[in-house]
Design an enzyme around this catalytic site. Sequence first.
Site, PDB file in Angstrom:
ATOM      1  N   ARG A 233       5.539 -13.242   9.218  1.00 39.39           N
ATOM      2  CA  ARG A 233       6.289 -12.025   8.962  1.00 39.39           C
ATOM      3  C   ARG A 233       7.599 -12.029   9.737  1.00 39.39           C
ATOM      4  O   ARG A 233       7.788 -12.753  10.707  1.00 39.39           O
ATOM      5  CB  ARG A 233       5.461 -10.808   9.347  1.00 39.39           C
ATOM      6  CG  ARG A 233       5.093 -10.795  10.839  1.00 39.39           C
ATOM      7  CD  ARG A 233       4.645  -9.438  11.377  1.00 39.39           C
ATOM      8  NE  ARG A 233       4.591  -8.398  10.392  1.00 39.39           N
ATOM      9  CZ  ARG A 233       3.457  -7.862   9.931  1.00 39.39           C
ATOM     10  NH1 ARG A 233       2.299  -8.290  10.394  1.00 39.39           N
ATOM     11  NH2 ARG A 233       3.483  -6.896   9.056  1.00 39.39           N
TER      12      ARG A 233
ATOM     13  N   LYS B 217       4.815  -0.433   9.932  1.00 39.86           N
ATOM     14  CA  LYS B 217       4.800   0.841   9.240  1.00 39.86           C
ATOM     15  C   LYS B 217       4.259   1.938  10.156  1.00 39.86           C
ATOM     16  O   LYS B 217       4.737   3.055  10.171  1.00 39.86           O
ATOM     17  CB  LYS B 217       3.912   0.721   7.996  1.00 39.86           C
ATOM     18  CG  LYS B 217       4.612   1.046   6.706  1.00 39.86           C
ATOM     19  CD  LYS B 217       3.623   1.240   5.586  1.00 39.86           C
ATOM     20  CE  LYS B 217       3.194  -0.080   4.957  1.00 39.86           C
ATOM     21  NZ  LYS B 217       2.356   0.112   3.768  1.00 39.86           N
TER      22      LYS B 217
ATOM     23  N   GLU C 202       0.870  -1.168   0.000  1.00 36.81           N
ATOM     24  CA  GLU C 202       0.000   0.000   0.000  1.00 36.81           C
ATOM     25  C   GLU C 202       0.910   1.221   0.000  1.00 36.81           C
ATOM     26  O   GLU C 202       1.830   1.304   0.822  1.00 36.81           O
ATOM     27  CB  GLU C 202      -0.894   0.033   1.254  1.00 36.81           C
ATOM     28  CG  GLU C 202      -1.875   1.204   1.195  1.00 36.81           C
ATOM     29  CD  GLU C 202      -2.662   1.425   2.469  1.00 36.81           C
ATOM     30  OE1 GLU C 202      -2.349   0.797   3.498  1.00 36.81           O
ATOM     31  OE2 GLU C 202      -3.610   2.241   2.439  1.00 36.81           O
TER      32      GLU C 202
END
Length: 558
Positions: free
Chosen positions: A262, A272, A38
Site C-alpha cells: 500500500r 480510513k 467498502e
Amino acid sequence: MTEETKEVKSLNFLEEIVENDLREGKSGGRLLTRFPPEPNGYLHLGHAKSICLNFGLAQKYGGQTNLRFDDTNPITEDTEYVDSIKADVRWLGFEWAAELYASDYFAQLYEFAKKLIQQGLAYVDDSTAEAIASQKGTPTEPGQDSPFRSRSIEENLALFEGMKDGKYPDGSRVLRAKIDMASPNMHFRDPVIYRIKHAHHHRTGDQWCIYPMYDFAHGQSDSIEQITHSICTLEFIPHRPLYDWFIQKLDIFPSHQYEFARLNLTYTVMSKRKLKQLVEEGHVAGWDDPRMPTLSGVRRRGYTPEAIRDFCERIGVAKRDNLIDVGLLEFCVREHLNKIATRVMVVLDPDPIKVVITNYPEGQTEELSIENNPEQPEEGSRNVTFSREILVEREDFMENPPKKFFRLAPGNRVRLKGAYIIECNEVIKDSDGKVTELHCTYVPESKSGSDTSGLKVQGTIHWVNAATALPVEVRLYDRLFQVEDLNEAEGDFKDHLNPNSLEIVHAFAEPSLKEASGTYQFLRKGYFCLDSDSSSDRLIFNRTVGLKDSWAKDQKKK
RNA sequence: UGACCGAUGGUGUAAUGGUAACACAGGAGAUUUUGGUUCUCUUAUUCAGGGUUCGAAUCCUUGUCGGUCAACCA
C-alpha cells in the site's frame, strides 16, 4: 526519439504476471480485475494507487474492471459513501465495466455455506465471541476445538437455517469453517464465516439477518464475477490460503489473489479509520477538507486527475513497504498545473506596500496586455490596468537588502511584470518606523513588449492596481502533520497535527479574477483554485501548491 | 520469536546470471519580463557472512533487520 531508441519501460511484477497468464492462455486469454471498496468512508490517495493499478492493468492489456462494493457489514456502510466513491473513480478518469455489490450475491453465498456444511466443512458454533477468541490460541500456541465442532450435518443445516430465519439474537451463534485449530496460519483456525446481525442493509434492507464475513464473501464474489486477477494489499497475504481453500472446496471459478504494498506518504495518514477520526473530531472541516489526502480533499485543493495518475505511475508497484515523499506528489501537481494554469497577479500580503509612481500623471491609467500562460501562447492575453498607485508584496522590499536581493530597495530598479521598470527613490515610514509607502519613478521607454530603454534589471515583481484591486480570501495550506513518518511517531497520531496547517489571508487580486473559474498560477506565488465556499461577492482561493522557491531555500540555508 | 512477506543511493522504482540505471530530492551552472519553466553538468546505491559460477543485486545457505497475522471489521 525513434521507435528503436525509445526506452522500453520495465514491467512491474503484476504486469509480468498478467503478461505471462495472457501468453499461456490462462482464463481463455481474458483479463478482468476489480476495484472493491467498502462503502464506509471516502476514497484516499492509497485507493487511487489501487484504482490506477486495477483499471490501468485492464486498460493496458485489453481487459475490463468491475467496481464492486464490498458491503457485507450493514452497520458501517451507507449509500452516501457509494455515491462519493463512484464520483471519485470517475473523476480520476476511469469507467467500470459493471457496478456490482457483494450483497448482490447474498443468496448465492448462503447456498455456498450450505454446501460447505453438507461436506462437513462448516459448523454452527454457539460459543460467545470471547470464548471463540480464547480458543483461538496464539501465533505460537495451537488453538482448542470448540465444543460445538462435532455437531452433525443435519443439526448444522437446521441451525444455520434458523440463523437465517431470524430465530436467534445477534451474537448468539456463528457459522464457522471447520479447518484446523492448530494451523500456524491463524486464519485457518476455524474462521467465522457468517454472523447474525439484525441490521438494516443499505441495499438488501431487512431481507437478511445473517451476513457473510470478508473471507467468505470476497473470494466468492471474485469467483462469481470470474475475476482473473484479484489485486489487494499486503496485509491480505495470510488470507490467500483461505481464499484458495474456499474456491477449491466449493469447486468454483479459480480467481487468484495477488498482493502489493500500500501507499504511505510522508506527513500524512492514509487509513480510513484515522481520516474518519479527523473528520468526526473536527480537526478538519470534513472529508473534502483541502488538507485531507482523500480524493475529494485533493480535488478541492486543486490537484488534477492527470497529476494523481502520473504520481501513481511514478511511485511504481512492488511488495516492499514504502514511504513516498509527499514532495513527489507536489512535483507531479506542479508539472501538470504549470502547463494548464492561467497566470494572474495577486498580492497575497494582507498588509501590502503602496508604491507611488511619482512621475506618472495623477488620474491617468493605461491598459497593458499580459500573456495568460507563457507555456501555452495560444491561451492569449488579457489586459491589466496600470496607474500612479499600485500595491506590491511587503516582502518584495528591503531597506537594507543583502547582495543578490533582486527586488525593491532604495536605489534599486525592478521590472513590474508586464509593465514598466521602476526605480525606488524614497521610503516613507510612519511614526513607528514602519514602511507605509515607496516613492518610485518609472522609465516610460521601458514598457513591456516595446522596451527601448536599454536598461537591464535583475528582478521582476508582481503588482496590482491600488484603485481597482479585488479583495479576495486566500487559504494557504501546509502539511497536516508535523512528523514525516506517522507510523514511527510516538503517541497518538493526533498529537502530531500541525497547528498551522491552515492560514487565511485577505489578499488583493487583479480584477480579472472577478469571473474566476478553474486553476490559476498566482505569479511568483503558487497554484490556486477557486474554493467551493466562494460566492459571487466573496471569492475564496485555495493554494494547491506553492511554486519552487530557490530564493527562499537559499535564505533558509543561511 | 510460530508462520508468512520483504530488504538496491536521502526517497521510490528498474536491472529476470553478463558494464547497477531511471525519477524525485540534493549540489553547480546556463537561459529567463515569474528567484517559476526549460536546458546542461553533478553527488550518492546492492543488509551481513558463507557457498555455486569464468561471472551474483539476481541462484543456494545461515544470520540480521523490518513488516504482517490471534475482529462475530474489510
